[in-house]
Scaffold this motif. Structure first.
Motif, PDB file in Angstrom:
ATOM      1  N   LEU B 357       0.832  -1.146   0.254  1.00  0.00           N
ATOM      2  CA  LEU B 357       0.474  -0.258   0.009  1.00  0.00           C
ATOM      3  C   LEU B 357       0.449   0.380  -0.138  1.00  0.00           C
ATOM      4  O   LEU B 357       0.599   2.051   0.021  1.00  0.00           O
ATOM      5  CB  LEU B 357      -0.823   0.273   0.850  1.00  0.00           C
ATOM      6  CG  LEU B 357      -1.982  -1.530   1.282  1.00  0.00           C
ATOM      7  CD1 LEU B 357      -3.008  -1.033   2.488  1.00  0.00           C
ATOM      8  CD2 LEU B 357      -2.497  -0.807   0.006  1.00  0.00           C
ATOM      9  N   THR B 358       2.309   1.498   0.535  1.00  0.00           N
ATOM     10  CA  THR B 358       2.438   2.351   0.910  1.00  0.00           C
ATOM     11  C   THR B 358       3.952   2.622  -0.305  1.00  0.00           C
ATOM     12  O   THR B 358       4.784   1.178  -0.164  1.00  0.00           O
ATOM     13  CB  THR B 358       2.924   2.787   2.211  1.00  0.00           C
ATOM     14  OG1 THR B 358       3.934   1.362   2.265  1.00  0.00           O
ATOM     15  CG2 THR B 358       1.827   3.652   2.968  1.00  0.00           C
ATOM     16  N   GLN B 391      -2.226   8.302   4.786  1.00  0.00           N
ATOM     17  CA  GLN B 391      -2.318   8.416   2.985  1.00  0.00           C
ATOM     18  C   GLN B 391      -4.318   8.088   2.499  1.00  0.00           C
ATOM     19  O   GLN B 391      -4.548   6.981   3.017  1.00  0.00           O
ATOM     20  CB  GLN B 391      -1.633   6.607   2.456  1.00  0.00           C
ATOM     21  CG  GLN B 391      -1.518   6.857   1.075  1.00  0.00           C
ATOM     22  CD  GLN B 391      -1.016   5.701   0.602  1.00  0.00           C
ATOM     23  OE1 GLN B 391       0.369   5.724   1.434  1.00  0.00           O
ATOM     24  NE2 GLN B 391      -1.024   4.710   0.302  1.00  0.00           N
ATOM     25  N   LEU B 393      -6.657   6.211   0.795  1.00  0.00           N
ATOM     26  CA  LEU B 393      -7.066   4.962   0.090  1.00  0.00           C
ATOM     27  C   LEU B 393      -7.535   4.829  -1.250  1.00  0.00           C
ATOM     28  O   LEU B 393      -7.247   3.533  -2.423  1.00  0.00           O
ATOM     29  CB  LEU B 393      -7.559   3.449   0.704  1.00  0.00           C
ATOM     30  CG  LEU B 393      -7.317   3.924   2.372  1.00  0.00           C
ATOM     31  CD1 LEU B 393      -7.800   2.766   2.715  1.00  0.00           C
ATOM     32  CD2 LEU B 393      -5.605   2.521   1.953  1.00  0.00           C
ATOM     33  N   ASN B 395      -6.741   7.678  -3.886  1.00  0.00           N
ATOM     34  CA  ASN B 395      -5.494   8.158  -4.299  1.00  0.00           C
ATOM     35  C   ASN B 395      -4.224   7.534  -4.254  1.00  0.00           C
ATOM     36  O   ASN B 395      -3.550   8.579  -5.088  1.00  0.00           O
ATOM     37  CB  ASN B 395      -6.057   9.803  -4.687  1.00  0.00           C
ATOM     38  CG  ASN B 395      -6.175  10.349  -4.157  1.00  0.00           C
ATOM     39  OD1 ASN B 395      -5.564   9.878  -3.042  1.00  0.00           O
ATOM     40  ND2 ASN B 395      -6.478  11.594  -3.817  1.00  0.00           N
ATOM     41  N   GLY B 396      -4.281   7.480  -3.054  1.00  0.00           N
ATOM     42  CA  GLY B 396      -2.697   7.528  -2.585  1.00  0.00           C
ATOM     43  C   GLY B 396      -2.001   8.371  -1.989  1.00  0.00           C
ATOM     44  O   GLY B 396      -0.799   8.837  -2.107  1.00  0.00           O
ATOM     45  N   ASP B 397      -2.925  10.133  -2.242  1.00  0.00           N
ATOM     46  CA  ASP B 397      -2.034  10.997  -1.833  1.00  0.00           C
ATOM     47  C   ASP B 397      -1.590  10.932   0.120  1.00  0.00           C
ATOM     48  O   ASP B 397      -2.277  10.594   0.819  1.00  0.00           O
ATOM     49  CB  ASP B 397      -2.719  12.206  -1.796  1.00  0.00           C
ATOM     50  CG  ASP B 397      -3.004  12.155  -3.164  1.00  0.00           C
ATOM     51  OD1 ASP B 397      -2.742  11.784  -3.869  1.00  0.00           O
ATOM     52  OD2 ASP B 397      -3.616  13.410  -3.638  1.00  0.00           O
TER      53      ASP B 397
END
Lengths: 191, 461
Positions: B357-358, B391, B393, B395-397
């Motif tokens: 995820l990161t 973060q 979930l 758009n990942g910003d």
């Protein structure tokens, strides 16, 4: 049937036996005294031997005790020396034993090989950067790498166990580089 | 609701029986735990929380309006007006001079009164008033009801009256705060919640320096559940708020315990060789995710709390730790070193499919997902600094939320509005809070020991 030679022998022996029977021998008292003195001598001999043996045993015991005490003293003094230098330090986020600490771990290993009854716990510790849970994992890896080093040096796996305290038991409080460096450590704890 | 209050009250009664004077002094002093606001007050909405008028002559166990003001301030959404700046001290809506408040830039005013009605019985009345609406209607709005035009007082957003016990003041204040908060933000308030944490006293002078503590969400009424000579770690709440799971080294190795916070009776759940750590209850409370290294290195497992059966979730030579459930209970997120440095991964428990995820920063650890399943809250390491970040979930910003030192152990309030976490303050771990939007933050003054591993309870009512 008897042959000639056998007959001859028989004829020679019979008169000798008769002669002996005629000669006057020692009295019963003499025989008794003789027997007594012989017994006394034997007893004396046994007693002497016992004394010698006792003395020897005593000497051996003393020597043994001495040796034991010496060994014990040596064990304790060796152990004290080792306990006084039972910490190895790690780099940030690293778990491999640095070469600086090979010689000290070799000493521990030699001692543990010589004293298979001695057991140890290797504690793994971390600085307080990162999360407590991650540091528990990292601390275990550090303790395990010390354990592996000792086992490669001949220490029995039965003698070593590991525990990770992560960042929970810092040697030095605070958030300085010095504190971090002092807290990233493995400790060999004698049981 | 009834159960919780009953349990809580009986605990307070016990404390009172033990030391009545001490208890009252403590209660009075602890009316509001002092906080140091470190950012974001300008984005908070001004509100007037007027001291409730007291009709009685016994001393009050707690200052209700002071607790409400403290709650609203701690939410970061409100900025209660200082007493010295208030234009007047009305008790009811009818006493309010709307224009005077509007002039101060205050559009919401909370007024109320407390009346002594018997032995340890108090009648509490409060009104939440929309000053601007009242100004617009002159306090006399008309509305169509069954075809008739009738007078309404729709500027009074909420009015309630309730009789409470002397020992329930604090909880009732939190209930008022919850009502005000929900009326004005549309989001459920989390003032009637608790926190659990580990406190470490001076290890040189205390034979049992490690303490497992629970307290109200604002760290008032701290209660020590357990004192230990060896470290305690990772307290975490069951979804019903009755049980804590935690790690104890009392037996010189890590073991996971479950402890009932009301009876304080406890059970040792695990005693495997190696690490027994990072417990985390599933949303239905039936399972406990944990980390065990019994098979050589740290792996994620799930234990069924009924059968005590273990299911192994990860199989990897790298460190896998910090399991945390997604709100739907169908996945776990966890920290793994499988990519080289620690990053957050997610595993679908049905398919066992794992995904990373990161990607931002040198490391990301200690992940947890917000109750609305929209944000991942993490400890992010960038250029050597550890900060709490979130973060998105979808758009990942990623957004870093804190600027304190060595931030760790984030725990999200059950309404998803605030994060409590641990910082290093003057070299000692201490508690700090930050709103999920990152705009508002505060911390507690340095305590008499280290305070770490905070965990926010679920809703308790």
């Amino acid at each position: 049937m008897l042959n000639k030679n056998a007959l001859k022998t028989l004829l020679m022996v019979v008169p000798l036996v008769t002669l002996a029977a005629c000669k006057s021998g020692p009295t019963d008292a003499e025989l008794e005294a003789e027997a007594n003195s012989q017994a006394e001598a034997a007893a004396q001999q046994v007693a002497d031997a016992q004394a010698v043996a006792d003395a020897e045993a005593k000497r051996v015991d003393v020597a043994k005790a001495d040796a034991l005490q010496k060994a014990k003293d040596m064990f304790e003094s060796e152990k004290a020396t080792l306990v006084a230098q039972n910490v190895v330090y790690f780099d940030f986020d690293q778990a491999s034993v640095k070469s600086d600490f090979h010689s000290v771990l070799d000493m521990h290993a030699a001692f543990l090989v010589k004293n298979p009854g001695q057991s140890i716990v290797v504690e793994g510790h971390c600085d307080n950067r990162g999360t407590p849970e991650y540091n528990i994992a990292l601390g275990e890896r550090r303790a395990q790498s010390v354990e592996t080093y000792l086992m490669n040096a001949g220490v029995s796996s039965a003698q070593v166990s590991v525990v990770s305290y992560g960042e929970e038991k810092p040697a030095v409080q605070g958030g300085s580089e010095y504190a971090f460096a002092q807290n990233r450590r493995g400790i060999v704890v004698y049981q | 609701m009834t159960t919780w209050i009953f349990k809580f009250s009986s605990k307070q009664v016990t404390i009172m029986a033990a030391a009545v004077l001490l208890f009252f002094n403590f209660q009075l002093n602890a009316a509001t735990n002092e906080i140091i606001i470190t950012g974001g007050i300008e984005s908070a909405r001004p509100i007037g929380v007027v001291p409730f008028k007291y009709l009685g002559n016994t001393s009050l166990p707690e200052n209700l309006s002071e607790v409400v003001a403290s709650d609203l301030q701690r939410s970061g959404k409100f900025n209660p007006l200082k007493l010295s700046l208030m234009p007047q001290f009305p008790t009811t809506d009818t006493e309010i001079n709307y224009a005077a408040w509007a002039q101060k830039g205050i559009d919401m005013v909370l007024v109320g009164s407390v009346e002594s009605t018997g032995l340890n019985q108090f009648l509490v009345t409060f009104e939440l008033v929309d000053v601007l609406r009242a100004q617009a209607t002159g306090g006399q709005a008309k509305t169509l009801e069954n075809g008739k035009l009738v007078m309404t007082r729709d500027h009074v957003i909420e009015k309630r009256t309730k009789t409470i016990n002397g020992s329930d003041f604090r909880q009732y204040a939190h209930i008022i705060s919850d009502i005000v908060y929900e009326k004005l933000t549309g989001q459920r308030g989390a003032f009637l919640t608790r926190i659990a944490y580990i406190k470490v006293l001076d290890r040189d002078t205390n034979p049992k320096p490690y303490r497992l503590v629970i307290a109200d969400y604002d760290n008032v009424n701290p209660t020590t559940l357990l004192s230990s000579p060896e470290p305690l770690m990772s307290p975490t709440w069951s979804p019903d708020g009755n049980t804590l799971a935690y790690v104890s080294f009392e037996n010189k190795r890590s073991q996971i315990y479950l402890q009932d916070i009301y009876t304080t009776s406890r059970t040792r759940l695990t005693d495997f060789p190696g690490i027994n750590g990072a417990p985390n209850f599933s949303p239905d409370g039936k399972k406990l995710a944990m980390v065990l290294s019994k098979d050589g290195n740290p792996e994620i497992y799930i234990m069924d709390l009924q059968t005590r059966n273990l299911t192994r979730i990860t199989r990897n030579r790298a460190i896998d730790t910090e399991p945390s459930w997604t709100p739907d209970g169908k996945s776990l997120i966890f920290t793994s070193e499988r990519g080289g440095k620690p990053q957050i991964y997610q595993v679908n428990l049905a398919s066992n499919r794992k995904s990373r995820l990161t990607f931002e920063g040198e490391m990301n650890l200690g992940g947890a997902i917000t109750p609305d399943n929209s944000q991942l809250v993490i400890v992010n390491r960038t250029r050597g600094d550890y900060h709490i970040a979130k973060q998105d979930l979808k758009n990942g910003d990623m957004l870093v939320l804190t600027n304190t030192y060595l931030d760790e152990s984030p725990s999200i309030s059950p309404n998803g509005s605030m994060i409590i976490y641990s910082v290093l303050e003057n070299g000692k771990p201490a508690l700090a809070w930050v709103s999920l939007d990152g705009r508002f933050s505060f911390k507690e003054p340095v305590a008499d020991g280290e305070v770490k591993s905070p965990s926010w309870s679920p809703f308790l009512l």
